[in-house]
Design an enzyme around this catalytic site. Structure first.
Site, short mmCIF file in Angstrom:
data_model
loop_
_atom_site.label_atom_id
_atom_site.label_comp_id
_atom_site.label_asym_id
_atom_site.label_seq_id
_atom_site.Cartn_x
_atom_site.Cartn_y
_atom_site.Cartn_z
CG ASP A 1 -26.03 -61.03 35.10
OD1 ASP A 1 -26.42 -61.75 36.13
OD2 ASP A 1 -26.13 -61.32 34.18
CD GLU B 1 -26.63 -59.11 39.54
OE1 GLU B 1 -27.54 -58.75 38.58
OE2 GLU B 1 -26.82 -58.20 40.61
#
Length: 445
Positions: free
Chosen positions: A22, A123
């Protein structure tokens, strides 16, 4: 349950090395880097702007803004405090897309294309099972190397969850890595009872929505550990496929294969938008519906597709637009009709206009969605033995559509608009340069 019993549960499960990465506070971090600031120390929010009664929303806030001001990603513009040093940045979606592509290009230095899945704008999933040993002594060392490289080249901090399966990596990311000192967490199947089962806040667990959480709690399921002890067949009977998936999640099991090619069963083209204010005037609503039909029809033609199903969704004002209320007639309208295969703008605009006129309840509208599905290649035409053969003109492209498409591709979506886009309530011109509903570029494609 003994250690041996626990080991038997996973003995047939494939143990992979999966990274779920992330980009921390991605939009805010991009804006901080563009200003020469440290993303973790800058006081910054990325805020959309709406000319309406409630204003825009905070799309992203830096960790420091969250910590000191309590700003979240759902804070309204009007609730953002005016404090010295707080930077309020307009969103630049094209910049974020460009940065995302550059970050994923770095990931491609560690895995091949088949083992990399960009999961969202911030992500990505990397199945690094067959590659990690080329870059370090262990997976953790490789993850730290990726963190350092992205920070050095892009100025962006990464949080990394490492797991034996994709879902275990996701849980490690969300429940531990994002708050860990080194933004890194590694979970294995053996960690499930200690790290996953004690979780009681279902809202922190990926894929468990608020309504599902309420159902689980009503059934006496108060933790992930309780969920893991349920009868999976009963869960499936109560929740359908979701029940089966939640049971697997409670054990950290996920048999997804990143290399598997997924073919959508029923593809569709659509668009939706939240209106700048509550629309009470039926004529104004029709204008927006037709504008959207025209825009989506252009996409159909760009991909040589024709639609046989047309759908219109209206979300009524003050009723919310949550996905699970989309088909509730009390909160909105959702109507689909079958049509003759077409991608002509005028035809599709007329179809949606008719759906609106025949079904609108008169309630004020705040959200509009249109979609076309039941797709077929425009070069293939189904002909019934019982109907009159179509005339050549029915099969030819509309010359007006062809010219409009060419001009818009070359000069942008707002370079040539229909006259309805100059009428009251129209949004096509103001939204022409939006990406994902926010400032940032040409949304024609």
């Amino acid at each position: 349950m003994t250690a041996n019993d626990f080991a038997k549960i996973y003995q047939n499960e494939d143990r992979r090395v999966v990274f779920l990465i992330d980009s921390k506070s991605f939009y805010a971090s991009c804006e901080a880097v563009e200003r020469g600031l440290n993303p973790l120390k800058a006081m910054l929010v990325v805020m959309s702007h709406q000319e309406n009664d409630t204003g825009g929303l905070v799309l992203a806030s830096s960790p420091m803004a969250k910590k000191r001001l309590g700003i979240s990603n759902v804070t309204r513009q009007k609730d953002v405090p005016d404090v010295p040093g707080l930077i309020k940045a307009e969103p630049r979606m094209n910049l974020y897309i460009k940065k995302n592509l550059a970050i994923n290009a770095i990931y491609q230095q560690y895995v091949d294309d088949e083992h990399l899945l960009p999961y969202s704008i911030d992500e990505s999933i990397l199945d690094i099972t067959d590659f990690w040993h080329l870059f370090g002594k262990n997976p953790r060392e490789v993850a730290q190397k990726i963190q350092r490289q992205v920070l050095a080249e892009m100025g962006i901090y990464l949080s990394v969850g490492i797991g034996d399966s994709p879902v275990l990596a996701k849980l490690a990311l969300d429940l531990e890595a994002k708050k860990a000192p080194h933004l890194l967490a590694e979970w294995h199947y053996e960690d499930v009872p200690e790290k996953l089962w004690p979780v009681t806040n279902f809202g922190h667990v990926w894929s468990i929505g608020s309504k599902t959480a309420q159902k689980l709690q009503r059934w006496g399921i108060a933790s992930i550990g309780d969920l893991a002890k349920q009868n999976p067949y009963v869960l499936k009977e109560r929740l359908g496929l979701m029940g089966e998936q939640l049971y697997a999640l409670a054990w950290g099991i996920d048999r997804s294969d990143l290399t598997e090619k997924i073919t959508p069963k029923d593809k569709s083209y659509g668009n939706s938008q939240v209106l700048p204010e509550n629309y009470h005037d039926g004529v104004a609503i029709q204008v927006v519906v037709q504008e959207m039909a025209d825009q989506v029809a252009s996409r159909l033609r760009a991909h040589q597709q024709q639609a046989t199903l047309a759908s219109l969704y209206l979300g009524y004002a003050d009723q919310g637009i949550a996905f699970n209320t989309r088909h509730n007639p009390k909160t909105g309208l959702h109507q689909t009709v079958r049509i003759e295969p077409t991608n002509r703008s005028q035809t599709l605009m007329a179809v949606l206009k008719r759906i609106f006129q025949e079904n609108w309840s008169g309630d004020p509208v705040r959200y509009i969605g249109v979609s076309f599905s039941g797709l077929a290649n425009e070069s293939i035409q189904a002909i019934s033995l019982f109907d009159k053969a179509p005339s050549p003109t029915d099969q030819e492209e509309d010359p007006v559509d062809t010219v409009v498409d060419q001009i818009r591709r070359r000069f942008g979506a707002a370079s040539l608009v229909r006259s309805i886009s100059l009428e009251k309530g129209a949004t096509a011109i103001s939204r022409a340069n939006l990406v994902g509903g926010h400032n940032g570029g040409n949304a024609y494609e």
